[in-house]
Design a protein around this motif. Structure first.
Motif, PDB file in Angstrom:
ATOM      1  N   LEU A  70      45.622  52.324  37.238  1.00  0.00           N
ATOM      2  CA  LEU A  70      45.317  52.489  38.654  1.00  0.00           C
ATOM      3  C   LEU A  70      44.484  51.382  39.267  1.00  0.00           C
ATOM      4  O   LEU A  70      44.561  51.147  40.479  1.00  0.00           O
ATOM      5  N   VAL A  71      43.662  50.724  38.488  1.00  0.00           N
ATOM      6  CA  VAL A  71      42.663  49.792  39.034  1.00  0.00           C
ATOM      7  C   VAL A  71      43.139  48.350  38.847  1.00  0.00           C
ATOM      8  O   VAL A  71      43.456  47.949  37.724  1.00  0.00           O
ATOM      9  N   PRO A  72      43.183  47.555  39.917  1.00  0.00           N
ATOM     10  CA  PRO A  72      43.678  46.181  39.785  1.00  0.00           C
ATOM     11  C   PRO A  72      42.791  45.288  38.916  1.00  0.00           C
ATOM     12  O   PRO A  72      43.266  44.672  37.960  1.00  0.00           O
ATOM     13  N   ALA A  73      41.510  45.199  39.255  1.00  0.00           N
ATOM     14  CA  ALA A  73      40.627  44.234  38.595  1.00  0.00           C
ATOM     15  C   ALA A  73      39.326  44.904  38.186  1.00  0.00           C
ATOM     16  O   ALA A  73      38.497  45.234  39.031  1.00  0.00           O
ATOM     17  N   ALA A  74      39.162  45.119  36.906  1.00  0.00           N
ATOM     18  CA  ALA A  74      37.933  45.726  36.390  1.00  0.00           C
ATOM     19  C   ALA A  74      37.716  45.265  34.959  1.00  0.00           C
ATOM     20  O   ALA A  74      38.667  44.928  34.246  1.00  0.00           O
ATOM     21  N   THR A  75      36.457  45.249  34.551  1.00  0.00           N
ATOM     22  CA  THR A  75      36.104  44.854  33.185  1.00  0.00           C
ATOM     23  C   THR A  75      35.040  45.793  32.633  1.00  0.00           C
ATOM     24  O   THR A  75      34.322  46.458  33.384  1.00  0.00           O
ATOM     25  N   ALA A  76      34.943  45.817  31.309  1.00  0.00           N
ATOM     26  CA  ALA A  76      33.905  46.600  30.634  1.00  0.00           C
ATOM     27  C   ALA A  76      33.681  46.004  29.255  1.00  0.00           C
ATOM     28  O   ALA A  76      34.647  45.771  28.516  1.00  0.00           O
ATOM     29  N   PRO A  77      32.440  45.730  28.868  1.00  0.00           N
ATOM     30  CA  PRO A  77      32.172  45.226  27.518  1.00  0.00           C
ATOM     31  C   PRO A  77      32.478  46.296  26.466  1.00  0.00           C
ATOM     32  O   PRO A  77      32.246  47.489  26.696  1.00  0.00           O
ATOM     33  N   ASP A 163      30.414  50.487  30.479  1.00  0.00           N
ATOM     34  CA  ASP A 163      29.799  49.994  31.706  1.00  0.00           C
ATOM     35  C   ASP A 163      30.888  49.253  32.493  1.00  0.00           C
ATOM     36  O   ASP A 163      31.119  48.060  32.297  1.00  0.00           O
ATOM     37  N   VAL A 164      31.563  49.984  33.386  1.00  0.00           N
ATOM     38  CA  VAL A 164      32.720  49.447  34.095  1.00  0.00           C
ATOM     39  C   VAL A 164      32.272  48.698  35.348  1.00  0.00           C
ATOM     40  O   VAL A 164      31.474  49.205  36.140  1.00  0.00           O
ATOM     41  N   THR A 165      32.798  47.494  35.519  1.00  0.00           N
ATOM     42  CA  THR A 165      32.574  46.713  36.729  1.00  0.00           C
ATOM     43  C   THR A 165      33.912  46.519  37.429  1.00  0.00           C
ATOM     44  O   THR A 165      34.862  46.005  36.830  1.00  0.00           O
ATOM     45  N   VAL A 166      34.003  46.952  38.689  1.00  0.00           N
ATOM     46  CA  VAL A 166      35.206  46.728  39.489  1.00  0.00           C
ATOM     47  C   VAL A 166      35.010  45.452  40.294  1.00  0.00           C
ATOM     48  O   VAL A 166      33.999  45.279  40.971  1.00  0.00           O
ATOM     49  N   HIS A 167      35.992  44.545  40.223  1.00  0.00           N
ATOM     50  CA  HIS A 167      35.906  43.253  40.895  1.00  0.00           C
ATOM     51  C   HIS A 167      36.783  43.240  42.139  1.00  0.00           C
ATOM     52  O   HIS A 167      37.819  43.906  42.200  1.00  0.00           O
ATOM     53  N   GLU A 168      36.378  42.449  43.131  1.00  0.00           N
ATOM     54  CA  GLU A 168      37.189  42.303  44.340  1.00  0.00           C
ATOM     55  C   GLU A 168      38.478  41.553  44.045  1.00  0.00           C
ATOM     56  O   GLU A 168      39.492  41.754  44.717  1.00  0.00           O
ATOM     57  N   GLY A 169      38.444  40.682  43.075  1.00  0.00           N
ATOM     58  CA  GLY A 169      39.619  39.907  42.684  1.00  0.00           C
ATOM     59  C   GLY A 169      39.497  39.507  41.228  1.00  0.00           C
ATOM     60  O   GLY A 169      38.761  40.128  40.457  1.00  0.00           O
ATOM     61  N   PHE A 170      40.183  38.428  40.862  1.00  0.00           N
ATOM     62  CA  PHE A 170      40.258  38.043  39.452  1.00  0.00           C
ATOM     63  C   PHE A 170      39.474  36.766  39.149  1.00  0.00           C
ATOM     64  O   PHE A 170      39.786  36.050  38.198  1.00  0.00           O
ATOM     65  N   PRO A 196      41.858  46.481  47.648  1.00  0.00           N
ATOM     66  CA  PRO A 196      40.415  46.760  47.568  1.00  0.00           C
ATOM     67  C   PRO A 196      40.166  48.086  46.863  1.00  0.00           C
ATOM     68  O   PRO A 196      40.753  49.114  47.210  1.00  0.00           O
ATOM     69  N   THR A 197      39.285  48.076  45.876  1.00  0.00           N
ATOM     70  CA  THR A 197      39.032  49.246  45.033  1.00  0.00           C
ATOM     71  C   THR A 197      37.549  49.324  44.709  1.00  0.00           C
ATOM     72  O   THR A 197      36.887  48.297  44.552  1.00  0.00           O
TER      73      THR A 197
END
Length: 314
Positions: A70-77, A163-170, A196-197
């Motif tokens: 569902l989420v375009p751009a997100a990261t988590a360690p 620890d999820v971080t949602v980014h505006e882009g890549f 936008p998410t």
């Protein structure tokens, strides 16, 4: 001259196919989406059967499902059990949709949005992660064949919560690079496709998004499907599933063994305005889940309607 019959025997002479046998051109029952002859019916078969809830037991399972679908751009360690000091980054999407990357910075990146259809995404992710960790040089780890039997991601990582971080882009694709020459076009294309998410802060795995014509809240929930449907039906009949004025609970996605209820929201709502209503809804949902009384006829009808408004992603 008469044409030869185009019908050929598909079984050994004198043998009859077993009752319930899967034909070679039928979908494989493992759920891979391939024909049986190209999957478990192929010489040697597939490596493993389809796993309905592959991320169960991982930290923040619901967020992992959201990041994958569902989420375009997100990261988590991620924290490795055997090497907790090693930097491993789980990402929704990597450059060129890579399964994993060994970066020049020494980091290891793992991509969620890769559709291998090998049956068990957790095992596929573990295989890609191990290959990237073992890589001698920076680069992309590709997977074109099903991985051999091996550990699943649950066997390699530890922790209670991501620890999820949602980014505006890549832009995170190039954050650890000194030379970004040649990546501008790919980055611009990826950013152009990202809606936008934002992730709500007060509840788990609830994501607001703006798709242009309207806004949505998509909320991945861990409860068993039958129990969750019953609770949602109770709240719907009671009128307690309206988050903000003019919002509407429209249905659910089903992904990797979990349900993700979806609300349509009026334009201009934004993520911040959903924090308090979402927290209130979470409390109402917990109360409805604890209710073991029989459903009323109206609630049974609502439950049936909700069951029909499900779209299976994976």
């Amino acid at each position: 001259m008469a044409k030869k019959s185009r019908t050929k025997s598909r079984t050994t002479a004198g043998a009859a196919p077993a009752e319930g046998a899967v034909g070679p051109r039928q979908p494989c029952p493992c759920g891979s989406g391939k024909r049986y002859k190209a999957c478990h019916g192929a010489p040697g078969g597939a490596v493993a059967a389809y796993v309905a809830r592959p991320f169960e037991g991982l930290p923040s399972e619901c967020d992992i499902v959201a990041m994958r679908e569902l989420v375009p751009a997100a990261t988590a360690p991620l924290t490795l059990k055997d090497d907790p000091e090693r930097t491993v980054l789980l990402a929704s999407l990597l450059p060129m949709a890579a399964p994993a990357m060994a970066r020049e910075s020494g980091q290891t990146w793992l991509g969620l949005q890769v559709q291998h259809a090998f049956g068990d995404p957790s095992r596929d992710l573990a295989a890609a992660l191990q290959a990237a960790l073992a890589a001698d040089e920076p680069g992309i780890v590709s997977m074109v064949e099903p991985p051999v039997e091996g550990p699943r991601l649950q066997d390699l990582v530890t922790g209670d919560k991501l620890d999820v971080t949602v980014h505006e882009g890549f832009e995170f694709w190039i954050a650890d690079l000194e030379d970004t020459t040649g990546m501008e076009a790919a980055l611009e294309q990826a950013n152009g496709a990202a809606t936008p998410t934002a992730r709500l802060t007060g509840v788990e795995a609830a994501y607001w998004t703006n798709v242009g014509t309207k806004e949505h809240l998509r909320w991945v929930m861990p409860e068993p499907e039958d129990e969750l449907l019953t609770a949602l039906a109770r709240l719907h009949v009671a009128g307690r599933d309206v988050l903000v004025p003019d919002s509407r609970f429209v249905g659910m996605f089903r992904a990797h063994g979990l349900l993700a209820p979806v609300w349509d929201l009026p334009l201009g709502t934004g993520a911040e305005a959903l924090e308090e209503p979402a927290d209130r809804f979470a409390q109402d949902l917990a109360e409805a889940l604890a209710d073991t009384s029989d459903l009323t006829s109206e609630e049974r009808s609502a439950r049936s309607g909700l069951a029909g408004r499900q779209v299976t992603i994976r």
